[in-house]
Design a protein around this motif. Sequence first.
Motif, PDB file in Angstrom:
ATOM      1  N   LEU A 178       0.849  -1.279   0.125  1.00  0.00           N
ATOM      2  CA  LEU A 178      -0.108   0.114   0.090  1.00  0.00           C
ATOM      3  C   LEU A 178       0.673   1.333  -0.119  1.00  0.00           C
ATOM      4  O   LEU A 178       0.372   2.501  -0.233  1.00  0.00           O
ATOM      5  CB  LEU A 178      -0.693  -0.214   1.154  1.00  0.00           C
ATOM      6  N   VAL A 179       2.139   1.160   0.074  1.00  0.00           N
ATOM      7  CA  VAL A 179       3.159   2.298   0.220  1.00  0.00           C
ATOM      8  C   VAL A 179       2.910   2.876  -1.418  1.00  0.00           C
ATOM      9  O   VAL A 179       3.433   2.361  -2.219  1.00  0.00           O
ATOM     10  CB  VAL A 179       4.236   2.066   0.561  1.00  0.00           C
ATOM     11  N   PRO A 180       2.722   4.074  -1.537  1.00  0.00           N
ATOM     12  CA  PRO A 180       2.791   4.801  -2.779  1.00  0.00           C
ATOM     13  C   PRO A 180       4.025   4.850  -3.610  1.00  0.00           C
ATOM     14  O   PRO A 180       4.073   4.595  -4.799  1.00  0.00           O
ATOM     15  CB  PRO A 180       2.102   6.232  -2.556  1.00  0.00           C
ATOM     16  N   ALA A 181       4.979   4.846  -2.738  1.00  0.00           N
ATOM     17  CA  ALA A 181       6.342   4.798  -3.674  1.00  0.00           C
ATOM     18  C   ALA A 181       6.588   3.451  -3.896  1.00  0.00           C
ATOM     19  O   ALA A 181       7.312   2.987  -5.152  1.00  0.00           O
ATOM     20  CB  ALA A 181       7.431   5.265  -2.510  1.00  0.00           C
ATOM     21  N   VAL A 182       6.266   2.519  -3.235  1.00  0.00           N
ATOM     22  CA  VAL A 182       6.433   1.006  -3.752  1.00  0.00           C
ATOM     23  C   VAL A 182       5.724   0.801  -5.129  1.00  0.00           C
ATOM     24  O   VAL A 182       6.464   0.129  -6.004  1.00  0.00           O
ATOM     25  CB  VAL A 182       5.768   0.094  -2.685  1.00  0.00           C
ATOM     26  N   LEU A 183       4.402   1.359  -5.232  1.00  0.00           N
ATOM     27  CA  LEU A 183       3.826   1.255  -6.427  1.00  0.00           C
ATOM     28  C   LEU A 183       4.592   1.895  -7.477  1.00  0.00           C
ATOM     29  O   LEU A 183       4.513   1.737  -8.693  1.00  0.00           O
ATOM     30  CB  LEU A 183       2.194   1.847  -6.408  1.00  0.00           C
ATOM     31  N   ARG A 184       5.067   3.311  -7.092  1.00  0.00           N
ATOM     32  CA  ARG A 184       5.737   3.997  -8.273  1.00  0.00           C
ATOM     33  C   ARG A 184       6.953   3.317  -8.813  1.00  0.00           C
ATOM     34  O   ARG A 184       6.968   3.371 -10.335  1.00  0.00           O
ATOM     35  CB  ARG A 184       6.321   5.470  -7.514  1.00  0.00           C
ATOM     36  N   TYR A 185       7.634   2.663  -7.956  1.00  0.00           N
ATOM     37  CA  TYR A 185       8.878   2.040  -8.672  1.00  0.00           C
ATOM     38  C   TYR A 185       8.321   0.542  -8.988  1.00  0.00           C
ATOM     39  O   TYR A 185       9.374  -0.037  -9.828  1.00  0.00           O
ATOM     40  CB  TYR A 185       9.777   1.965  -7.736  1.00  0.00           C
ATOM     41  N   ALA A 186       7.160  -0.053  -8.615  1.00  0.00           N
ATOM     42  CA  ALA A 186       6.772  -1.243  -9.510  1.00  0.00           C
ATOM     43  C   ALA A 186       6.331  -0.921 -10.653  1.00  0.00           C
ATOM     44  O   ALA A 186       6.280  -1.855 -11.696  1.00  0.00           O
ATOM     45  CB  ALA A 186       5.561  -1.658  -8.517  1.00  0.00           C
ATOM     46  N   GLN A 187       5.807   0.315 -11.124  1.00  0.00           N
ATOM     47  CA  GLN A 187       5.719   0.528 -12.607  1.00  0.00           C
ATOM     48  C   GLN A 187       6.492   1.427 -13.131  1.00  0.00           C
ATOM     49  O   GLN A 187       6.463   2.358 -13.922  1.00  0.00           O
ATOM     50  CB  GLN A 187       4.285   1.393 -12.454  1.00  0.00           C
ATOM     51  N   GLU A 188       7.890   1.026 -12.994  1.00  0.00           N
ATOM     52  CA  GLU A 188       8.923   1.802 -13.526  1.00  0.00           C
ATOM     53  C   GLU A 188       9.938   0.791 -14.278  1.00  0.00           C
ATOM     54  O   GLU A 188      10.210  -0.057 -13.637  1.00  0.00           O
ATOM     55  CB  GLU A 188       9.694   2.754 -12.465  1.00  0.00           C
ATOM     56  N   ALA A 189      10.437   1.114 -15.395  1.00  0.00           N
ATOM     57  CA  ALA A 189      11.411   0.117 -15.858  1.00  0.00           C
ATOM     58  C   ALA A 189      12.899   0.311 -15.506  1.00  0.00           C
ATOM     59  O   ALA A 189      13.638   0.754 -16.333  1.00  0.00           O
ATOM     60  CB  ALA A 189      11.579   0.369 -17.631  1.00  0.00           C
ATOM     61  N   ARG A 190      12.990   0.157 -14.231  1.00  0.00           N
ATOM     62  CA  ARG A 190      14.306   0.432 -13.502  1.00  0.00           C
ATOM     63  C   ARG A 190      14.528  -0.854 -12.600  1.00  0.00           C
ATOM     64  O   ARG A 190      13.374  -1.518 -12.455  1.00  0.00           O
ATOM     65  CB  ARG A 190      14.471   1.654 -12.850  1.00  0.00           C
ATOM     66  N   SER A 191      15.559  -1.225 -11.794  1.00  0.00           N
ATOM     67  CA  SER A 191      15.724  -2.215 -11.144  1.00  0.00           C
ATOM     68  C   SER A 191      15.355  -2.356  -9.693  1.00  0.00           C
ATOM     69  O   SER A 191      15.488  -3.416  -8.913  1.00  0.00           O
ATOM     70  CB  SER A 191      17.308  -2.382 -11.236  1.00  0.00           C
ATOM     71  N   TYR A 192      14.663  -1.319  -9.426  1.00  0.00           N
ATOM     72  CA  TYR A 192      14.416  -0.955  -7.867  1.00  0.00           C
ATOM     73  C   TYR A 192      13.401  -1.989  -7.386  1.00  0.00           C
ATOM     74  O   TYR A 192      13.703  -2.390  -6.130  1.00  0.00           O
ATOM     75  CB  TYR A 192      13.745   0.602  -7.473  1.00  0.00           C
ATOM     76  N   GLY A 193      12.272  -2.593  -7.971  1.00  0.00           N
ATOM     77  CA  GLY A 193      11.504  -3.658  -7.436  1.00  0.00           C
ATOM     78  C   GLY A 193      12.401  -4.900  -7.325  1.00  0.00           C
ATOM     79  O   GLY A 193      12.318  -5.569  -6.505  1.00  0.00           O
ATOM     80  N   MET A 194      13.322  -5.100  -8.264  1.00  0.00           N
ATOM     81  CA  MET A 194      14.022  -6.384  -8.419  1.00  0.00           C
ATOM     82  C   MET A 194      14.989  -6.317  -6.960  1.00  0.00           C
ATOM     83  O   MET A 194      15.217  -7.263  -6.493  1.00  0.00           O
ATOM     84  CB  MET A 194      14.786  -6.452  -9.627  1.00  0.00           C
TER      85      MET A 194
END
Length: 476
Positions: free
Chosen positions: A117-133
Motif C-alpha cells: 500500500l505504500v505509494p512509493a512502492v507502486l511508483r517503482y513497481a511501475q517503472e522500467a528500472r531495477s528498484y523492485g528487483m
Amino acid sequence: MRRLRRTPVWLPPALLALLLGFWHLGRPVLWRDELASWSAASRSVTHLWGLLGNVDAVSGTYYLFLHAWTALFGDSAVSLRTPSVLATALAAGLTAALGKRLFTARVGLWAGLLFTLVPAVLRYAQEARSYGMVTAAALLATWQLVRVLDCKPEWSPRRMRLEWLGYAGAMVLTGLLHLVALGVLTSHLWLVWTRRRRALRGFVPAAVLALLLLSPLLVAGQDESGRQINWIQRPDLAAFSGMLHDLTFSWPVSIALSLLALVGCTRREGLRYLPVPVLPVVAIWIASQGSNSYWVERYLLFTVPLWTILAAAGAERLPWSRWTAPAAVVLVAALAAPGLSAQSQTWSHTGTDWRGAAHVIGAQYHPGDAVVPQRGGAAVYMLDLGLDYYLPAGVHPTDLFVARSAVARNDLMVTECPHPAACLNGAPRVWVVTFGHATDPLSGLPKAQQSALRAHYVVDRVAYVKGLTLGLLTAR
C-alpha cells in the motif's frame, strides 16, 4: 474459514501487489531513466557490453535481463515495466514471509499488505528500472539469513555451508542489481549479533565472499561515479526528515507507519528489531558524506519492507488487536489511496510529453524530414530518446546534427556536429523540438545550430505539448 486460514501468508500481499501494479501500467509516460533502460536493452549484446564499459556498469545485470525480456515480449511500456511489477509482487510475498519468521503469521500478513500500500512502492513497481528487483533480492537475502539463524539442530555442517552459500548468492544478486543496497549488510550484522551471535563465523565468510565476487563491479562503479551520480547532493542531518516522506511519497502514510512502529517497540522483541530498518539508512547517510552521495529515495527503497514489518508488529500490539490490527491496515490504505492513485497518472513519471510530440511529428511527417532535438546542457534529459521511443513505426526523421550515434560511441548520448552549418543535409523540412514553451522554437538550441538553421530555413508553424515546443522549419 478453515481454508482461509490455510492460505499462505505471502499470497494476499503478492496478489494485491500484482493487482495494483498492472492497473494502468502503460498509462504513465516513460521518463528519462526508463528511456535509458530501453536504449540499453534495445542494443545488441556486443553494443550493450561496450556501453557498460563506459557508463552504467552498475545497471548492467538489469540491462542484460531487460535485453532478453524485450526480445521475447517486446518493448512496449507495459512490457518494459512488467518485470518490476512481478519483482514487487515477489517482494510483497517475501515481506510477509519475513514478518512471519520474525514475529507471527498475522504480523507477516499485515506487513506484506502495508508494503504493497505504500505509494512509493507502486511508483517503482511501475517503472522500467531495477528498484523492485533490488528490493526483492535484499528481502530474499534477509529471509535466507534469518532462516539460517533459526537453523534446526539436525542440520549437518555440510547443510549449513550450503545455506550460507545461498545467503552469499542472494547478496551477490542484490549487489549486481544495485550496489547501494549492500547497505542491508548492516541490518544483517545486527540480526546475527542479537539473534545468534555464534553464527558470525558463518556470516562473516559469506559476506566477505559476496563482496569479493562483487569487487570488479564495485571498482567499475567507483570509476563511473563522477558521471553517474555527481548530481546527488550531500545530505545534512535535516535530510533524515525529508527521507521519512520520500520513502513513502506520502506524509500521512509515513506518520502512520512510524506511529505503528513505535507501538511495536513497546514490546521487547519489537525494540530489538528497531535498528534493522534504521541501520542501512544511517550507513548510506554516512557513506554519502564522502566524495559521492547516494542519498536518493529510490536507492533506499529496499528498506521500506523492514519498516512495514515493524509497523505490522505495532498493529498487533494494539488493544483488541484481533479487530484493531486489520482496522489499522485499512486506515493506512485510506491514507495511501490518493498517493496510489497519483502514481498511475499520465504525468506521474515525467512532466515532458514525448508521446504528444511524437504524435504531432508522426501525423505531419513527410519522407525526408529531419529533426533537431535540444541537447547541449539538456542532453541528460533524453529528449532524443523520448522522441525515438514514441515516434510511430515508419517515421524516421534524420537527426540532423548527429556526428556519431550513441550506439557507435558506446554511450547513452550522441556526439553532435562541432560545426552545424557543415552538417546540413538539404532536408526540405526540419522539426525542432526544445524544452519549455517559447515563441521562438529555435531559442533553446545552441547559438551555432540556431545560426545554421536560420540561414537556410524559416519557421513555418509552431506547436506546443506539455513541457515541449515544436517548430516546423521549411527550406528558404
